[in-house]
Design an enzyme around this catalytic site. Structure first.
Site, PDB file in Angstrom:
ATOM      1  N   LYS A   1     -92.237 -36.368  50.558  1.00 42.54           N
ATOM      2  CA  LYS A   1     -92.854 -35.403  49.712  1.00 42.54           C
ATOM      3  C   LYS A   1     -92.552 -34.136  50.777  1.00 42.54           C
ATOM      4  O   LYS A   1     -92.495 -34.025  51.685  1.00 42.54           O
ATOM      5  CB  LYS A   1     -94.336 -35.231  49.536  1.00 42.54           C
ATOM      6  CG  LYS A   1     -94.681 -34.308  48.426  1.00 42.54           C
ATOM      7  CD  LYS A   1     -94.839 -34.914  47.025  1.00 42.54           C
ATOM      8  CE  LYS A   1     -94.965 -34.064  45.917  1.00 42.54           C
ATOM      9  NZ  LYS A   1     -95.059 -34.710  44.491  1.00 42.54           N
TER      10      LYS A   1
ATOM     11  N   ASP B   1     -92.201 -30.479  41.387  1.00 39.21           N
ATOM     12  CA  ASP B   1     -93.662 -30.823  41.533  1.00 39.21           C
ATOM     13  C   ASP B   1     -94.205 -29.488  41.032  1.00 39.21           C
ATOM     14  O   ASP B   1     -93.475 -28.695  40.258  1.00 39.21           O
ATOM     15  CB  ASP B   1     -94.202 -31.298  42.801  1.00 39.21           C
ATOM     16  CG  ASP B   1     -95.504 -31.882  42.878  1.00 39.21           C
ATOM     17  OD1 ASP B   1     -95.851 -32.853  42.271  1.00 39.21           O
ATOM     18  OD2 ASP B   1     -96.498 -30.991  43.109  1.00 39.21           O
TER      19      ASP B   1
HETATM   20  P1  NDP Z   1     -96.463 -27.215  36.988  1.00 38.09           P
HETATM   21  O1  NDP Z   1     -96.160 -26.229  38.050  1.00 38.09           O
HETATM   22  O2  NDP Z   1     -95.453 -27.379  35.709  1.00 38.09           O
HETATM   23  O3  NDP Z   1     -98.012 -26.944  36.429  1.00 38.09           O
HETATM   24  C1  NDP Z   1     -99.115 -26.913  37.191  1.00 38.09           C
HETATM   25  C2  NDP Z   1    -100.225 -26.629  36.302  1.00 38.09           C
HETATM   26  O4  NDP Z   1    -101.609 -26.780  37.119  1.00 38.09           O
HETATM   27  C3  NDP Z   1    -100.198 -25.131  35.755  1.00 38.09           C
HETATM   28  O5  NDP Z   1    -100.744 -25.088  34.626  1.00 38.09           O
HETATM   29  C4  NDP Z   1    -101.146 -24.412  36.902  1.00 38.09           C
HETATM   30  O6  NDP Z   1    -101.741 -23.141  36.612  1.00 38.09           O
HETATM   31  C5  NDP Z   1    -101.988 -25.295  37.022  1.00 38.09           C
HETATM   32  N1  NDP Z   1    -102.420 -25.505  38.443  1.00 38.09           N
HETATM   33  C6  NDP Z   1    -101.631 -25.586  39.574  1.00 38.09           C
HETATM   34  N2  NDP Z   1    -102.606 -25.414  40.711  1.00 38.09           N
HETATM   35  C7  NDP Z   1    -103.843 -24.994  40.352  1.00 38.09           C
HETATM   36  C8  NDP Z   1    -104.948 -24.814  41.022  1.00 38.09           C
HETATM   37  N3  NDP Z   1    -105.000 -24.739  42.312  1.00 38.09           N
HETATM   38  N4  NDP Z   1    -105.958 -24.480  40.190  1.00 38.09           N
HETATM   39  C9  NDP Z   1    -105.985 -24.776  38.834  1.00 38.09           C
HETATM   40  N5  NDP Z   1    -104.712 -24.880  38.134  1.00 38.09           N
HETATM   41  C10 NDP Z   1    -103.931 -25.182  38.908  1.00 38.09           C
HETATM   42  O7  NDP Z   1     -96.700 -28.432  37.706  1.00 38.09           O
HETATM   43  P2  NDP Z   1     -96.706 -30.170  37.080  1.00 38.09           P
HETATM   44  O8  NDP Z   1     -97.185 -30.147  35.815  1.00 38.09           O
HETATM   45  O9  NDP Z   1     -95.396 -30.567  37.510  1.00 38.09           O
HETATM   46  O10 NDP Z   1     -97.886 -30.780  38.051  1.00 38.09           O
HETATM   47  C11 NDP Z   1     -99.248 -31.076  37.760  1.00 38.09           C
HETATM   48  C12 NDP Z   1     -99.683 -32.133  38.591  1.00 38.09           C
HETATM   49  O11 NDP Z   1     -98.931 -33.277  38.051  1.00 38.09           O
HETATM   50  C13 NDP Z   1     -99.705 -32.015  40.112  1.00 38.09           C
HETATM   51  O12 NDP Z   1    -100.749 -32.338  40.680  1.00 38.09           O
HETATM   52  C14 NDP Z   1     -98.193 -32.735  40.377  1.00 38.09           C
HETATM   53  O13 NDP Z   1     -98.352 -33.276  41.790  1.00 38.09           O
HETATM   54  C15 NDP Z   1     -98.545 -33.815  39.579  1.00 38.09           C
HETATM   55  N6  NDP Z   1     -97.305 -34.637  39.087  1.00 38.09           N
HETATM   56  C16 NDP Z   1     -96.152 -33.977  38.663  1.00 38.09           C
HETATM   57  C17 NDP Z   1     -94.977 -34.931  38.547  1.00 38.09           C
HETATM   58  C18 NDP Z   1     -93.803 -34.207  37.689  1.00 38.09           C
HETATM   59  O14 NDP Z   1     -92.938 -35.138  37.495  1.00 38.09           O
HETATM   60  N7  NDP Z   1     -93.735 -33.118  37.637  1.00 38.09           N
HETATM   61  C19 NDP Z   1     -95.161 -36.309  38.495  1.00 38.09           C
HETATM   62  C20 NDP Z   1     -96.369 -36.880  39.099  1.00 38.09           C
HETATM   63  C21 NDP Z   1     -97.229 -36.069  39.190  1.00 38.09           C
HETATM   64  P3  NDP Z   1    -101.097 -21.923  36.968  1.00 38.09           P
HETATM   65  O15 NDP Z   1    -100.002 -21.661  36.160  1.00 38.09           O
HETATM   66  O16 NDP Z   1    -102.275 -20.868  36.466  1.00 38.09           O
HETATM   67  O17 NDP Z   1    -100.796 -21.898  38.277  1.00 38.09           O
HETATM   68  O1  2IT Z   2     -95.668 -36.786  42.232  1.00 35.41           O
HETATM   69  C1  2IT Z   2     -94.626 -36.983  41.877  1.00 35.41           C
HETATM   70  O2  2IT Z   2     -94.329 -38.472  41.602  1.00 35.41           O
HETATM   71  C2  2IT Z   2     -93.571 -36.140  41.457  1.00 35.41           C
HETATM   72  N1  2IT Z   2     -93.845 -34.814  41.642  1.00 35.41           N
HETATM   73  C3  2IT Z   2     -92.364 -36.766  40.929  1.00 35.41           C
HETATM   74  C4  2IT Z   2     -91.516 -36.994  42.177  1.00 35.41           C
HETATM   75  C5  2IT Z   2     -90.186 -37.574  41.688  1.00 35.41           C
HETATM   76  O3  2IT Z   2     -89.220 -37.875  42.717  1.00 35.41           O
HETATM   77  O4  2IT Z   2     -89.453 -37.641  40.543  1.00 35.41           O
END
Ligand code: NDP
Ligand code: 2IT
Length: 452
Positions: free
Chosen positions: A133, A173
């Site tokens: 990561k 992420d």
């Molecule tokens: P994005 O940046 O697309 O969206 C993040 C969302 O979460 C936004 O709505 C953001 O609000 C909110 N957020 C982030 N930090 C905070 C905080 N400290 N407090 C409150 N709200 C918060 O990210 P993703 O959708 O890609 O990721 C979301 C989660 O999913 C993370 O935990 C990530 O690690 C996990 N994840 C993502 C994957 C992927 O493929 N993208 C795969 C597996 C897990 P704001 O816009 O106001 O900051």
């Molecule tokens: O938390 C996760 O699994 C991710 N942000 C996706 C990682 C990836 O390599 O697609």
């Protein structure tokens, strides 16, 4: 903050005690490790090789940590500097694989917890990917496209020497989406003079996979659906609350609808919206992906919806299923109890480690379904693995092909977690099942590969 001290095995306790001394200033990392080690008690007790070969002591230590300076020039000509990270945690079963997070809260503890979780998650996908990561405390919010590009170019100028398609393959992420991946890829190609699958989540015109954008949210719902169906239930007619409104949340909403349920509340870091008629994911796509605006803007499209300032209150909205899709520790013990008291029957984690140990204890005590992050959100990285396969064979598969493979992988993960839990005497406990099933493959590979 670490309150669940139920580990009794002397070997596991000694590894954890040692780590607590060495990593005292890394609370998120210690939280993630303790949660896994608790589940491994029966596994370590059943096979003396894990202690003899000190597999646990080795698995909690990253193979390599890279920290670097990221200098860049903002639009006013001022020189800014951020901190960059890449934690290459474990390569026993494949090249390091895992996302990059750009958010002001990023520090070594956060990246280490995410890297540690990724090791077990990637193992669960059944694809050959190790865990890693990275990220930065850079905040893309409010920055111009030019500033984001210059930051990404500077970040990759250093990162490129540590990664490669057979070494370490980053992805997105929080704060890293299609725009950032494009800038990062362009700089890698320019410096290394090679067009390879060094990043996943790429645009469709330059090697990205169809369905990668949707994969984490869709995969989360496939996992939850498998769990519900295995217990004689379904999504049909259910009310769902999803936190966040980013990549994972938006496509979870789309799939929830396709499965016959409706999403009545969603959030961002400022507040949450409630729309009892069901939140349309297409409006959110427009607000978040096109306009990069706040969720409050939803009221301009649907004036009858309600907006509440502050994001943590979303867990007081009564629902059948909760899908936390924002960030770590967003559901504490109190929020978990509020969800349960209001009739919530299941929590499936789209975000990484969104539930505190107290919240998890509350779910287990109440006997509701709990799909832990490393299993439930593995669809994103699994589809990244499929993107790597397509890049290697220089072909691209149809949306339907990738989506069908994703669904099969998520159903397989559910079955593997359920089977591992049952085998080790914890039937129905998907948290223990995920940790055990994810661990066994990595640990076995480590045993074969000698002391390294
Ligand atoms: P994005 O940046 O697309 O969206 C993040 C969302 O979460 C936004 O709505 C953001 O609000 C909110 N957020 C982030 N930090 C905070 C905080 N400290 N407090 C409150 N709200 C918060 O990210 P993703 O959708 O890609 O990721 C979301 C989660 O999913 C993370 O935990 C990530 O690690 C996990 N994840 C993502 C994957 C992927 O493929 N993208 C795969 C597996 C897990 P704001 O816009 O106001 O900051
Ligand atoms: O938390 C996760 O699994 C991710 N942000 C996706 C990682 C990836 O390599 O697609």
């Amino acid at each position: 903050m670490l309150t669940t001290m139920s580990i009794k095995n002397a070997y596991l306790l000694s590894v954890l005690d040692d780590l607590k001394k060495k990593s005292a200033h890394e609370p998120e990392f210690l939280q993630a490790v303790e949660e896994v080690l608790e589940s491994l008690e029966p596994v370590v007790a059943a096979d003396p090789r894990y202690e003899q070969q000190n597999i646990i002591g080795r698995i909690v230590e990253p193979e390599r940590v890279v920290m670097f300076r990221v200098p860049w020039v903002d639009d006013s000509g001022k020189v800014q500097v951020n901190r960059g990270f890449r934690v290459q945690f474990n390569s026993a079963i494949g090249p390091y694989k895992g996302g990059l997070r750009f958010h002001p809260t990023v520090n070594l503890s956060v990246i280490k917890f995410l890297g540690f979780e990724q090791v077990f998650k990637n193992s669960l996908t059944t694809l050959p990917m190790g865990g890693g990561k990275g990220g930065s405390d850079f905040d893309p919010k409010g920055k111009s496209d030019g500033e984001v590009m210059r930051f990404c170019q500077s970040f990759m100028t250093e990162l490129q020497r540590h990664i490669g398609p057979d070494t370490d393959v980053p992805a997105g992420d929080i704060g890293v989406g299609a725009r950032e991946i494009g800038f990062l890829f362009g700089q890698y190609k320019r410096i290394r003079d090679e067009f390879t699958g060094v990043l996943t989540g790429k645009g469709l015109t330059y090697g990205g996979s169809l369905a990668r954008t949707e994969a984490t949210g869709f995969g989360l719902c496939y996992f939850a659906d498998a769990c519900l169906r295995d217990n004689g239930q379904s999504f049909q007619g259910k009310k769902v609350v999803i936190s966040g409104s980013g990549n994972v949340a938006i496509y979870a909403n789309q799939k929830v609808n396709q499965l016959g349920a409706k999403v009545i509340a969603m959030s961002d870091s400022n507040g949450y919206i409630v729309d009892e008629n069901g939140i349309d994911y297409k409006i959110l796509k427009e607000i978040k992906e096109v306009k990069r605006a706040r969720i409050k803007t939803y009221l301009d499209y649907v004036p009858s919806a309600k907006y509440v300032e502050g994001c943590s209150g979303i867990w007081t909205v009564p629902c059948d299923i909760a899908l936390p899709c924002a960030t770590q520790n967003e559901i504490n013990g109190e929020s978990a109890k509020a969800l349960i008291a209001n009739g919530c029957k299941g929590v499936f984690e789209g975000a990484n480690m969104p539930s505190t140990p107290e919240a998890i204890s509350a779910y287990l005590e109440a006997g509701i379904f709990f799909g832990p992050a490393k299993a439930a959100n593995a669809g994103g990285v699994a589809t990244s693995g499929l993107e790597m396969s397509q890049n290697s064979e220089r072909l691209s598969w149809t949306f339907e092909e990738v989506d069908a493979k994703l669904k099969g992988i998520m159903e397989g993960i559910y079955a593997a977690c359920a089977a591992a839990a049952e085998k080790f005497g914890m039937k129905g406990n998907l948290q223990a099942g995920a940790n055990i099933a994810g661990f066994l493959k990595v640990a076995d590979a480590m045993l074969w590969q000698g002391i390294c």
